[in-house]
Design a protein around this motif. Structure first.
Motif, PDB file in Angstrom:
ATOM      1  N   VAL A 134       0.920  -1.166  -0.032  1.00 14.85           N
ATOM      2  CA  VAL A 134       0.005   0.423  -0.149  1.00 14.85           C
ATOM      3  C   VAL A 134       0.937   1.589   0.011  1.00 14.85           C
ATOM      4  O   VAL A 134       1.484   0.736   0.476  1.00 14.85           O
ATOM      5  N   ASP A 135       0.041   1.995  -0.090  1.00 16.35           N
ATOM      6  CA  ASP A 135       1.070   3.968  -0.127  1.00 16.35           C
ATOM      7  C   ASP A 135       1.535   3.718   1.404  1.00 16.35           C
ATOM      8  O   ASP A 135       0.937   3.675   2.651  1.00 16.35           O
ATOM      9  N   ARG A 136       2.850   4.105   1.327  1.00 20.63           N
ATOM     10  CA  ARG A 136       3.529   5.344   2.157  1.00 20.63           C
ATOM     11  C   ARG A 136       4.200   3.694   3.649  1.00 20.63           C
ATOM     12  O   ARG A 136       4.206   3.825   4.604  1.00 20.63           O
ATOM     13  N   TRP A 177      14.086   0.536 -11.098  1.00 20.57           N
ATOM     14  CA  TRP A 177      12.746   1.073 -11.767  1.00 20.57           C
ATOM     15  C   TRP A 177      11.533   1.556 -10.936  1.00 20.57           C
ATOM     16  O   TRP A 177      11.860   0.886  -9.311  1.00 20.57           O
ATOM     17  N   ARG A 178      11.206   1.928 -11.580  1.00 22.03           N
ATOM     18  CA  ARG A 178       9.326   2.202 -11.081  1.00 22.03           C
ATOM     19  C   ARG A 178       8.666   2.239 -11.919  1.00 22.03           C
ATOM     20  O   ARG A 178       8.814   3.017 -12.822  1.00 22.03           O
ATOM     21  N   PHE A 179       7.298   1.398 -11.421  1.00 25.40           N
ATOM     22  CA  PHE A 179       6.299   1.798 -11.838  1.00 25.40           C
ATOM     23  C   PHE A 179       5.086   2.770 -11.216  1.00 25.40           C
ATOM     24  O   PHE A 179       5.206   2.312 -10.425  1.00 25.40           O
ATOM     25  N   LEU A 199      -3.922   2.234 -19.468  1.00 28.29           N
ATOM     26  CA  LEU A 199      -2.803   3.883 -19.864  1.00 28.29           C
ATOM     27  C   LEU A 199      -1.428   2.544 -19.133  1.00 28.29           C
ATOM     28  O   LEU A 199      -0.442   2.305 -19.107  1.00 28.29           O
ATOM     29  N   PHE A 200      -1.921   2.812 -17.765  1.00 32.47           N
ATOM     30  CA  PHE A 200      -0.933   2.343 -16.247  1.00 32.47           C
ATOM     31  C   PHE A 200      -0.170   0.686 -16.916  1.00 32.47           C
ATOM     32  O   PHE A 200       1.208   0.492 -17.238  1.00 32.47           O
ATOM     33  N   SER A 201      -0.750  -0.355 -17.798  1.00 33.63           N
ATOM     34  CA  SER A 201      -0.297  -1.277 -18.548  1.00 33.63           C
ATOM     35  C   SER A 201       0.530  -0.878 -19.351  1.00 33.63           C
ATOM     36  O   SER A 201       1.378  -2.106 -19.812  1.00 33.63           O
ATOM     37  N   ASN A 246       2.020   1.162 -19.881  1.00 33.22           N
ATOM     38  CA  ASN A 246       3.623   2.664 -19.617  1.00 33.22           C
ATOM     39  C   ASN A 246       4.238   0.494 -19.134  1.00 33.22           C
ATOM     40  O   ASN A 246       5.365   1.002 -19.357  1.00 33.22           O
ATOM     41  N   ARG A 247       3.435  -0.389 -19.076  1.00 28.98           N
ATOM     42  CA  ARG A 247       4.705  -1.508 -18.881  1.00 28.98           C
ATOM     43  C   ARG A 247       5.003  -2.217 -19.971  1.00 28.98           C
ATOM     44  O   ARG A 247       6.317  -2.380 -19.636  1.00 28.98           O
ATOM     45  N   TRP A 248       4.059  -2.466 -21.098  1.00 25.67           N
ATOM     46  CA  TRP A 248       4.189  -3.088 -21.819  1.00 25.67           C
ATOM     47  C   TRP A 248       5.654  -2.196 -23.163  1.00 25.67           C
ATOM     48  O   TRP A 248       5.930  -2.727 -23.902  1.00 25.67           O
ATOM     49  N   ASP A 300       9.919  -1.298  -7.848  1.00 29.19           N
ATOM     50  CA  ASP A 300       8.942  -0.320  -6.818  1.00 29.19           C
ATOM     51  C   ASP A 300       7.876   0.149  -7.711  1.00 29.19           C
ATOM     52  O   ASP A 300       7.502   0.753  -8.571  1.00 29.19           O
ATOM     53  N   ARG A 301       7.138  -1.202  -7.452  1.00 29.25           N
ATOM     54  CA  ARG A 301       4.913  -1.141  -8.380  1.00 29.25           C
ATOM     55  C   ARG A 301       5.398  -2.063  -9.701  1.00 29.25           C
ATOM     56  O   ARG A 301       6.520  -1.429 -10.658  1.00 29.25           O
ATOM     57  N   TYR A 302       4.218  -2.832 -10.026  1.00 29.28           N
ATOM     58  CA  TYR A 302       4.393  -3.637 -11.124  1.00 29.28           C
ATOM     59  C   TYR A 302       2.710  -3.340 -11.310  1.00 29.28           C
ATOM     60  O   TYR A 302       2.189  -2.802 -10.738  1.00 29.28           O
ATOM     61  N   ASP A 359       6.207   5.230 -14.782  1.00 27.28           N
ATOM     62  CA  ASP A 359       7.288   5.803 -15.244  1.00 27.28           C
ATOM     63  C   ASP A 359       6.303   6.649 -16.030  1.00 27.28           C
ATOM     64  O   ASP A 359       6.214   6.729 -16.636  1.00 27.28           O
ATOM     65  N   ARG A 360       6.790   7.708 -14.670  1.00 25.49           N
ATOM     66  CA  ARG A 360       6.384   8.996 -15.348  1.00 25.49           C
ATOM     67  C   ARG A 360       6.767  10.246 -16.978  1.00 25.49           C
ATOM     68  O   ARG A 360       6.255  10.714 -17.068  1.00 25.49           O
ATOM     69  N   PHE A 361       7.197   9.241 -16.692  1.00 29.95           N
ATOM     70  CA  PHE A 361       8.625  10.492 -18.304  1.00 29.95           C
ATOM     71  C   PHE A 361       7.984   9.847 -19.318  1.00 29.95           C
ATOM     72  O   PHE A 361       9.416  10.365 -19.786  1.00 29.95           O
ATOM     73  N   SER A 374       0.039  -3.853  -8.669  1.00 28.16           N
ATOM     74  CA  SER A 374       0.037  -2.887  -8.230  1.00 28.16           C
ATOM     75  C   SER A 374      -1.811  -2.134  -9.036  1.00 28.16           C
ATOM     76  O   SER A 374      -2.265  -1.342  -8.982  1.00 28.16           O
ATOM     77  N   GLY A 375      -1.154  -2.734 -10.485  1.00 26.72           N
ATOM     78  CA  GLY A 375      -1.785  -2.100 -11.307  1.00 26.72           C
ATOM     79  C   GLY A 375      -3.500  -2.879 -11.283  1.00 26.72           C
ATOM     80  O   GLY A 375      -4.173  -2.095 -11.110  1.00 26.72           O
ATOM     81  N   ALA A 376      -3.340  -4.018 -10.693  1.00 29.23           N
ATOM     82  CA  ALA A 376      -5.261  -4.923 -10.945  1.00 29.23           C
ATOM     83  C   ALA A 376      -5.663  -4.883  -9.805  1.00 29.23           C
ATOM     84  O   ALA A 376      -6.851  -4.609  -9.290  1.00 29.23           O
ATOM     85  N   ALA A 377      -4.788  -4.382  -8.430  1.00 29.47           N
ATOM     86  CA  ALA A 377      -5.338  -4.017  -7.039  1.00 29.47           C
ATOM     87  C   ALA A 377      -6.119  -2.612  -7.051  1.00 29.47           C
ATOM     88  O   ALA A 377      -7.055  -2.442  -6.551  1.00 29.47           O
ATOM     89  N   PHE A 378      -5.440  -1.445  -7.611  1.00 26.22           N
ATOM     90  CA  PHE A 378      -5.941  -0.381  -7.374  1.00 26.22           C
ATOM     91  C   PHE A 378      -6.937  -0.363  -8.088  1.00 26.22           C
ATOM     92  O   PHE A 378      -7.837   0.309  -7.386  1.00 26.22           O
ATOM     93  N   THR A 379      -6.454  -0.763  -9.277  1.00 19.93           N
ATOM     94  CA  THR A 379      -8.159  -0.044 -10.251  1.00 19.93           C
ATOM     95  C   THR A 379      -9.376  -1.381  -9.779  1.00 19.93           C
ATOM     96  O   THR A 379     -10.424  -1.144  -9.308  1.00 19.93           O
TER      97      THR A 379
HETATM   98  N1  NYM Z   1      -0.851   2.725  -9.552  1.00 25.14           N
HETATM   99  C1  NYM Z   1       0.252   2.429  -9.713  1.00 25.14           C
HETATM  100  C2  NYM Z   1      -2.073   2.049  -9.996  1.00 25.14           C
HETATM  101  O1  NYM Z   1      -3.270   2.909  -9.788  1.00 25.14           O
HETATM  102  N2  NYM Z   1      -1.603   1.353 -11.100  1.00 25.14           N
HETATM  103  C3  NYM Z   1      -0.358   0.981 -11.088  1.00 25.14           C
HETATM  104  O2  NYM Z   1      -0.758   0.301 -12.742  1.00 25.14           O
HETATM  105  C4  NYM Z   1       0.210   1.171 -10.463  1.00 25.14           C
HETATM  106  C5  NYM Z   1       1.840   0.602 -10.950  1.00 25.14           C
HETATM  107  O3  NYM Z   1      -0.219   4.799  -8.777  1.00 25.14           O
HETATM  108  N3  NYM Z   1      -1.377   5.156  -5.503  1.00 25.14           N
HETATM  109  C6  NYM Z   1      -1.223   3.660  -8.344  1.00 25.14           C
HETATM  110  C7  NYM Z   1      -0.973   3.156  -7.230  1.00 25.14           C
HETATM  111  C8  NYM Z   1      -0.068   4.814  -6.247  1.00 25.14           C
HETATM  112  C9  NYM Z   1       0.023   5.292  -7.828  1.00 25.14           C
HETATM  113  O4  NYM Z   1       2.405   4.888  -7.272  1.00 25.14           O
HETATM  114  C10 NYM Z   1       1.134   6.401  -8.376  1.00 25.14           C
HETATM  115  P1  NYM Z   1       4.018   5.700  -6.983  1.00 25.14           P
HETATM  116  O5  NYM Z   1       4.637   4.906  -6.339  1.00 25.14           O
HETATM  117  O6  NYM Z   1       3.141   6.350  -5.912  1.00 25.14           O
HETATM  118  O7  NYM Z   1       4.429   6.571  -7.913  1.00 25.14           O
END
Ligand code: NYM
Length: 215
Positions: A17-19, A43-45, A74-76, A78-80, A99-101, A47-49, A104-109
């Motif tokens: 989770v965050d934090r 590496w982290r996802f 879009l998150f997916s 960004n990994r592809w 750091d995340r992959y 990748d905002r750049f 996180s993509g599946a869990a957050f949505t």
């Molecule tokens: N997050 C991260 C998603 O919702 N989907 C994803 O596929 C990934 C990789 O983005 N709250 C969410 C989790 C975080 C936010 O990540 C930004 P970070 O590690 O705080 O930069």
């Protein structure tokens, strides 16, 4: 024989989770591995750049509102878009601490509990991506995480949402998953993290095959 067939690098993923301390632990791990002579990179996802990453960033900061399904893709994507570079680095013997992959993509949505966007739907676009060799899940209750200086102002950084994210993460635990109690001192957590990562690095040097996600 290792000289003729140098093993590949390991893909070690941090989730939580965050934090929960992912960023701190992943940074310290890379420094530790480098100190031991391991070619390691952080590496982290998201990748905002990249162009896609900038769209994700503007969604997370609240600058834009994007349809939930669209932003998930879009998150997916960004990994592809990083897949080839990731495979090339691993094959070249570089260990990637990520750091995340996709978890996180599946869990957050899925945590949004939207009709149609269940966990299976959420996992689908990431099927076939390189799979991590180890997932270090830094376990911490959202209450404890919130006490750590509190959340920031980005989307999702609310206790209720984080509780649901934690629930989804538990549904995603697989044979790569290693739960580390992150509510301890940085040093205690770090000791366990090092053991898991060093194991993965050793297995990959010996030629453990790289798998793909959720196939
Ligand atoms: N997050 C991260 C998603 O919702 N989907 C994803 O596929 C990934 C990789 O983005 N709250 C969410 C989790 C975080 C936010 O990540 C930004 P970070 O590690 O705080 O930069």
């Amino acid at each position: 024989n290792t000289a003729k067939h140098p093993g590949r690098g390991a893909f070690v993923l941090f989730e939580g989770v965050d934090r929960c301390g992912k960023t701190t632990q992943s940074q310290r791990l890379v420094q530790h591995l480098k100190g031991k002579g391991v070619d390691a990179e952080l590496w982290r996802f998201p990748d905002r750049f990249t162009a896609i990453g900038r769209m994700i960033d503007s969604y997370l900061t609240g600058e834009t509102d994007t349809d939930d399904a669209a932003v998930h893709l879009l998150f997916s994507a960004n990994r592809w878009e990083k897949r080839e570079a990731m495979l090339a680095a691993l094959r070249a013997g570089r260990t990637l601490i990520v750091d995340r992959y996709a978890y996180s993509g599946a869990a957050f949505t899925a945590a949004k509990n939207l009709p149609g966007l269940d966990l299976e739907w959420c996992k689908a676009p990431d099927k076939g991506l390189p799979a991590p060799d180890a997932v270090i899940f830094l376990a911490m209750t959202p209450e404890a995480a919130a006490l750590r200086g509190g959340y920031g102002n980005e989307r999702y950084e609310k206790e209720e949402m984080q509780r649901e994210v934690a629930r989804q993460f538990h549904l995603l635990a697989d044979d790569r998953w290693q739960t580390v109690d992150a509510a301890r001192s940085v040093e205690d957590v770090e000791a366990e993290v090092r053991r898991i990562a060093e194991d993965a690095v050793a297995c990959c040097l010996e030629g453990a095959p790289l798998r793909v996600l959720w196939a």
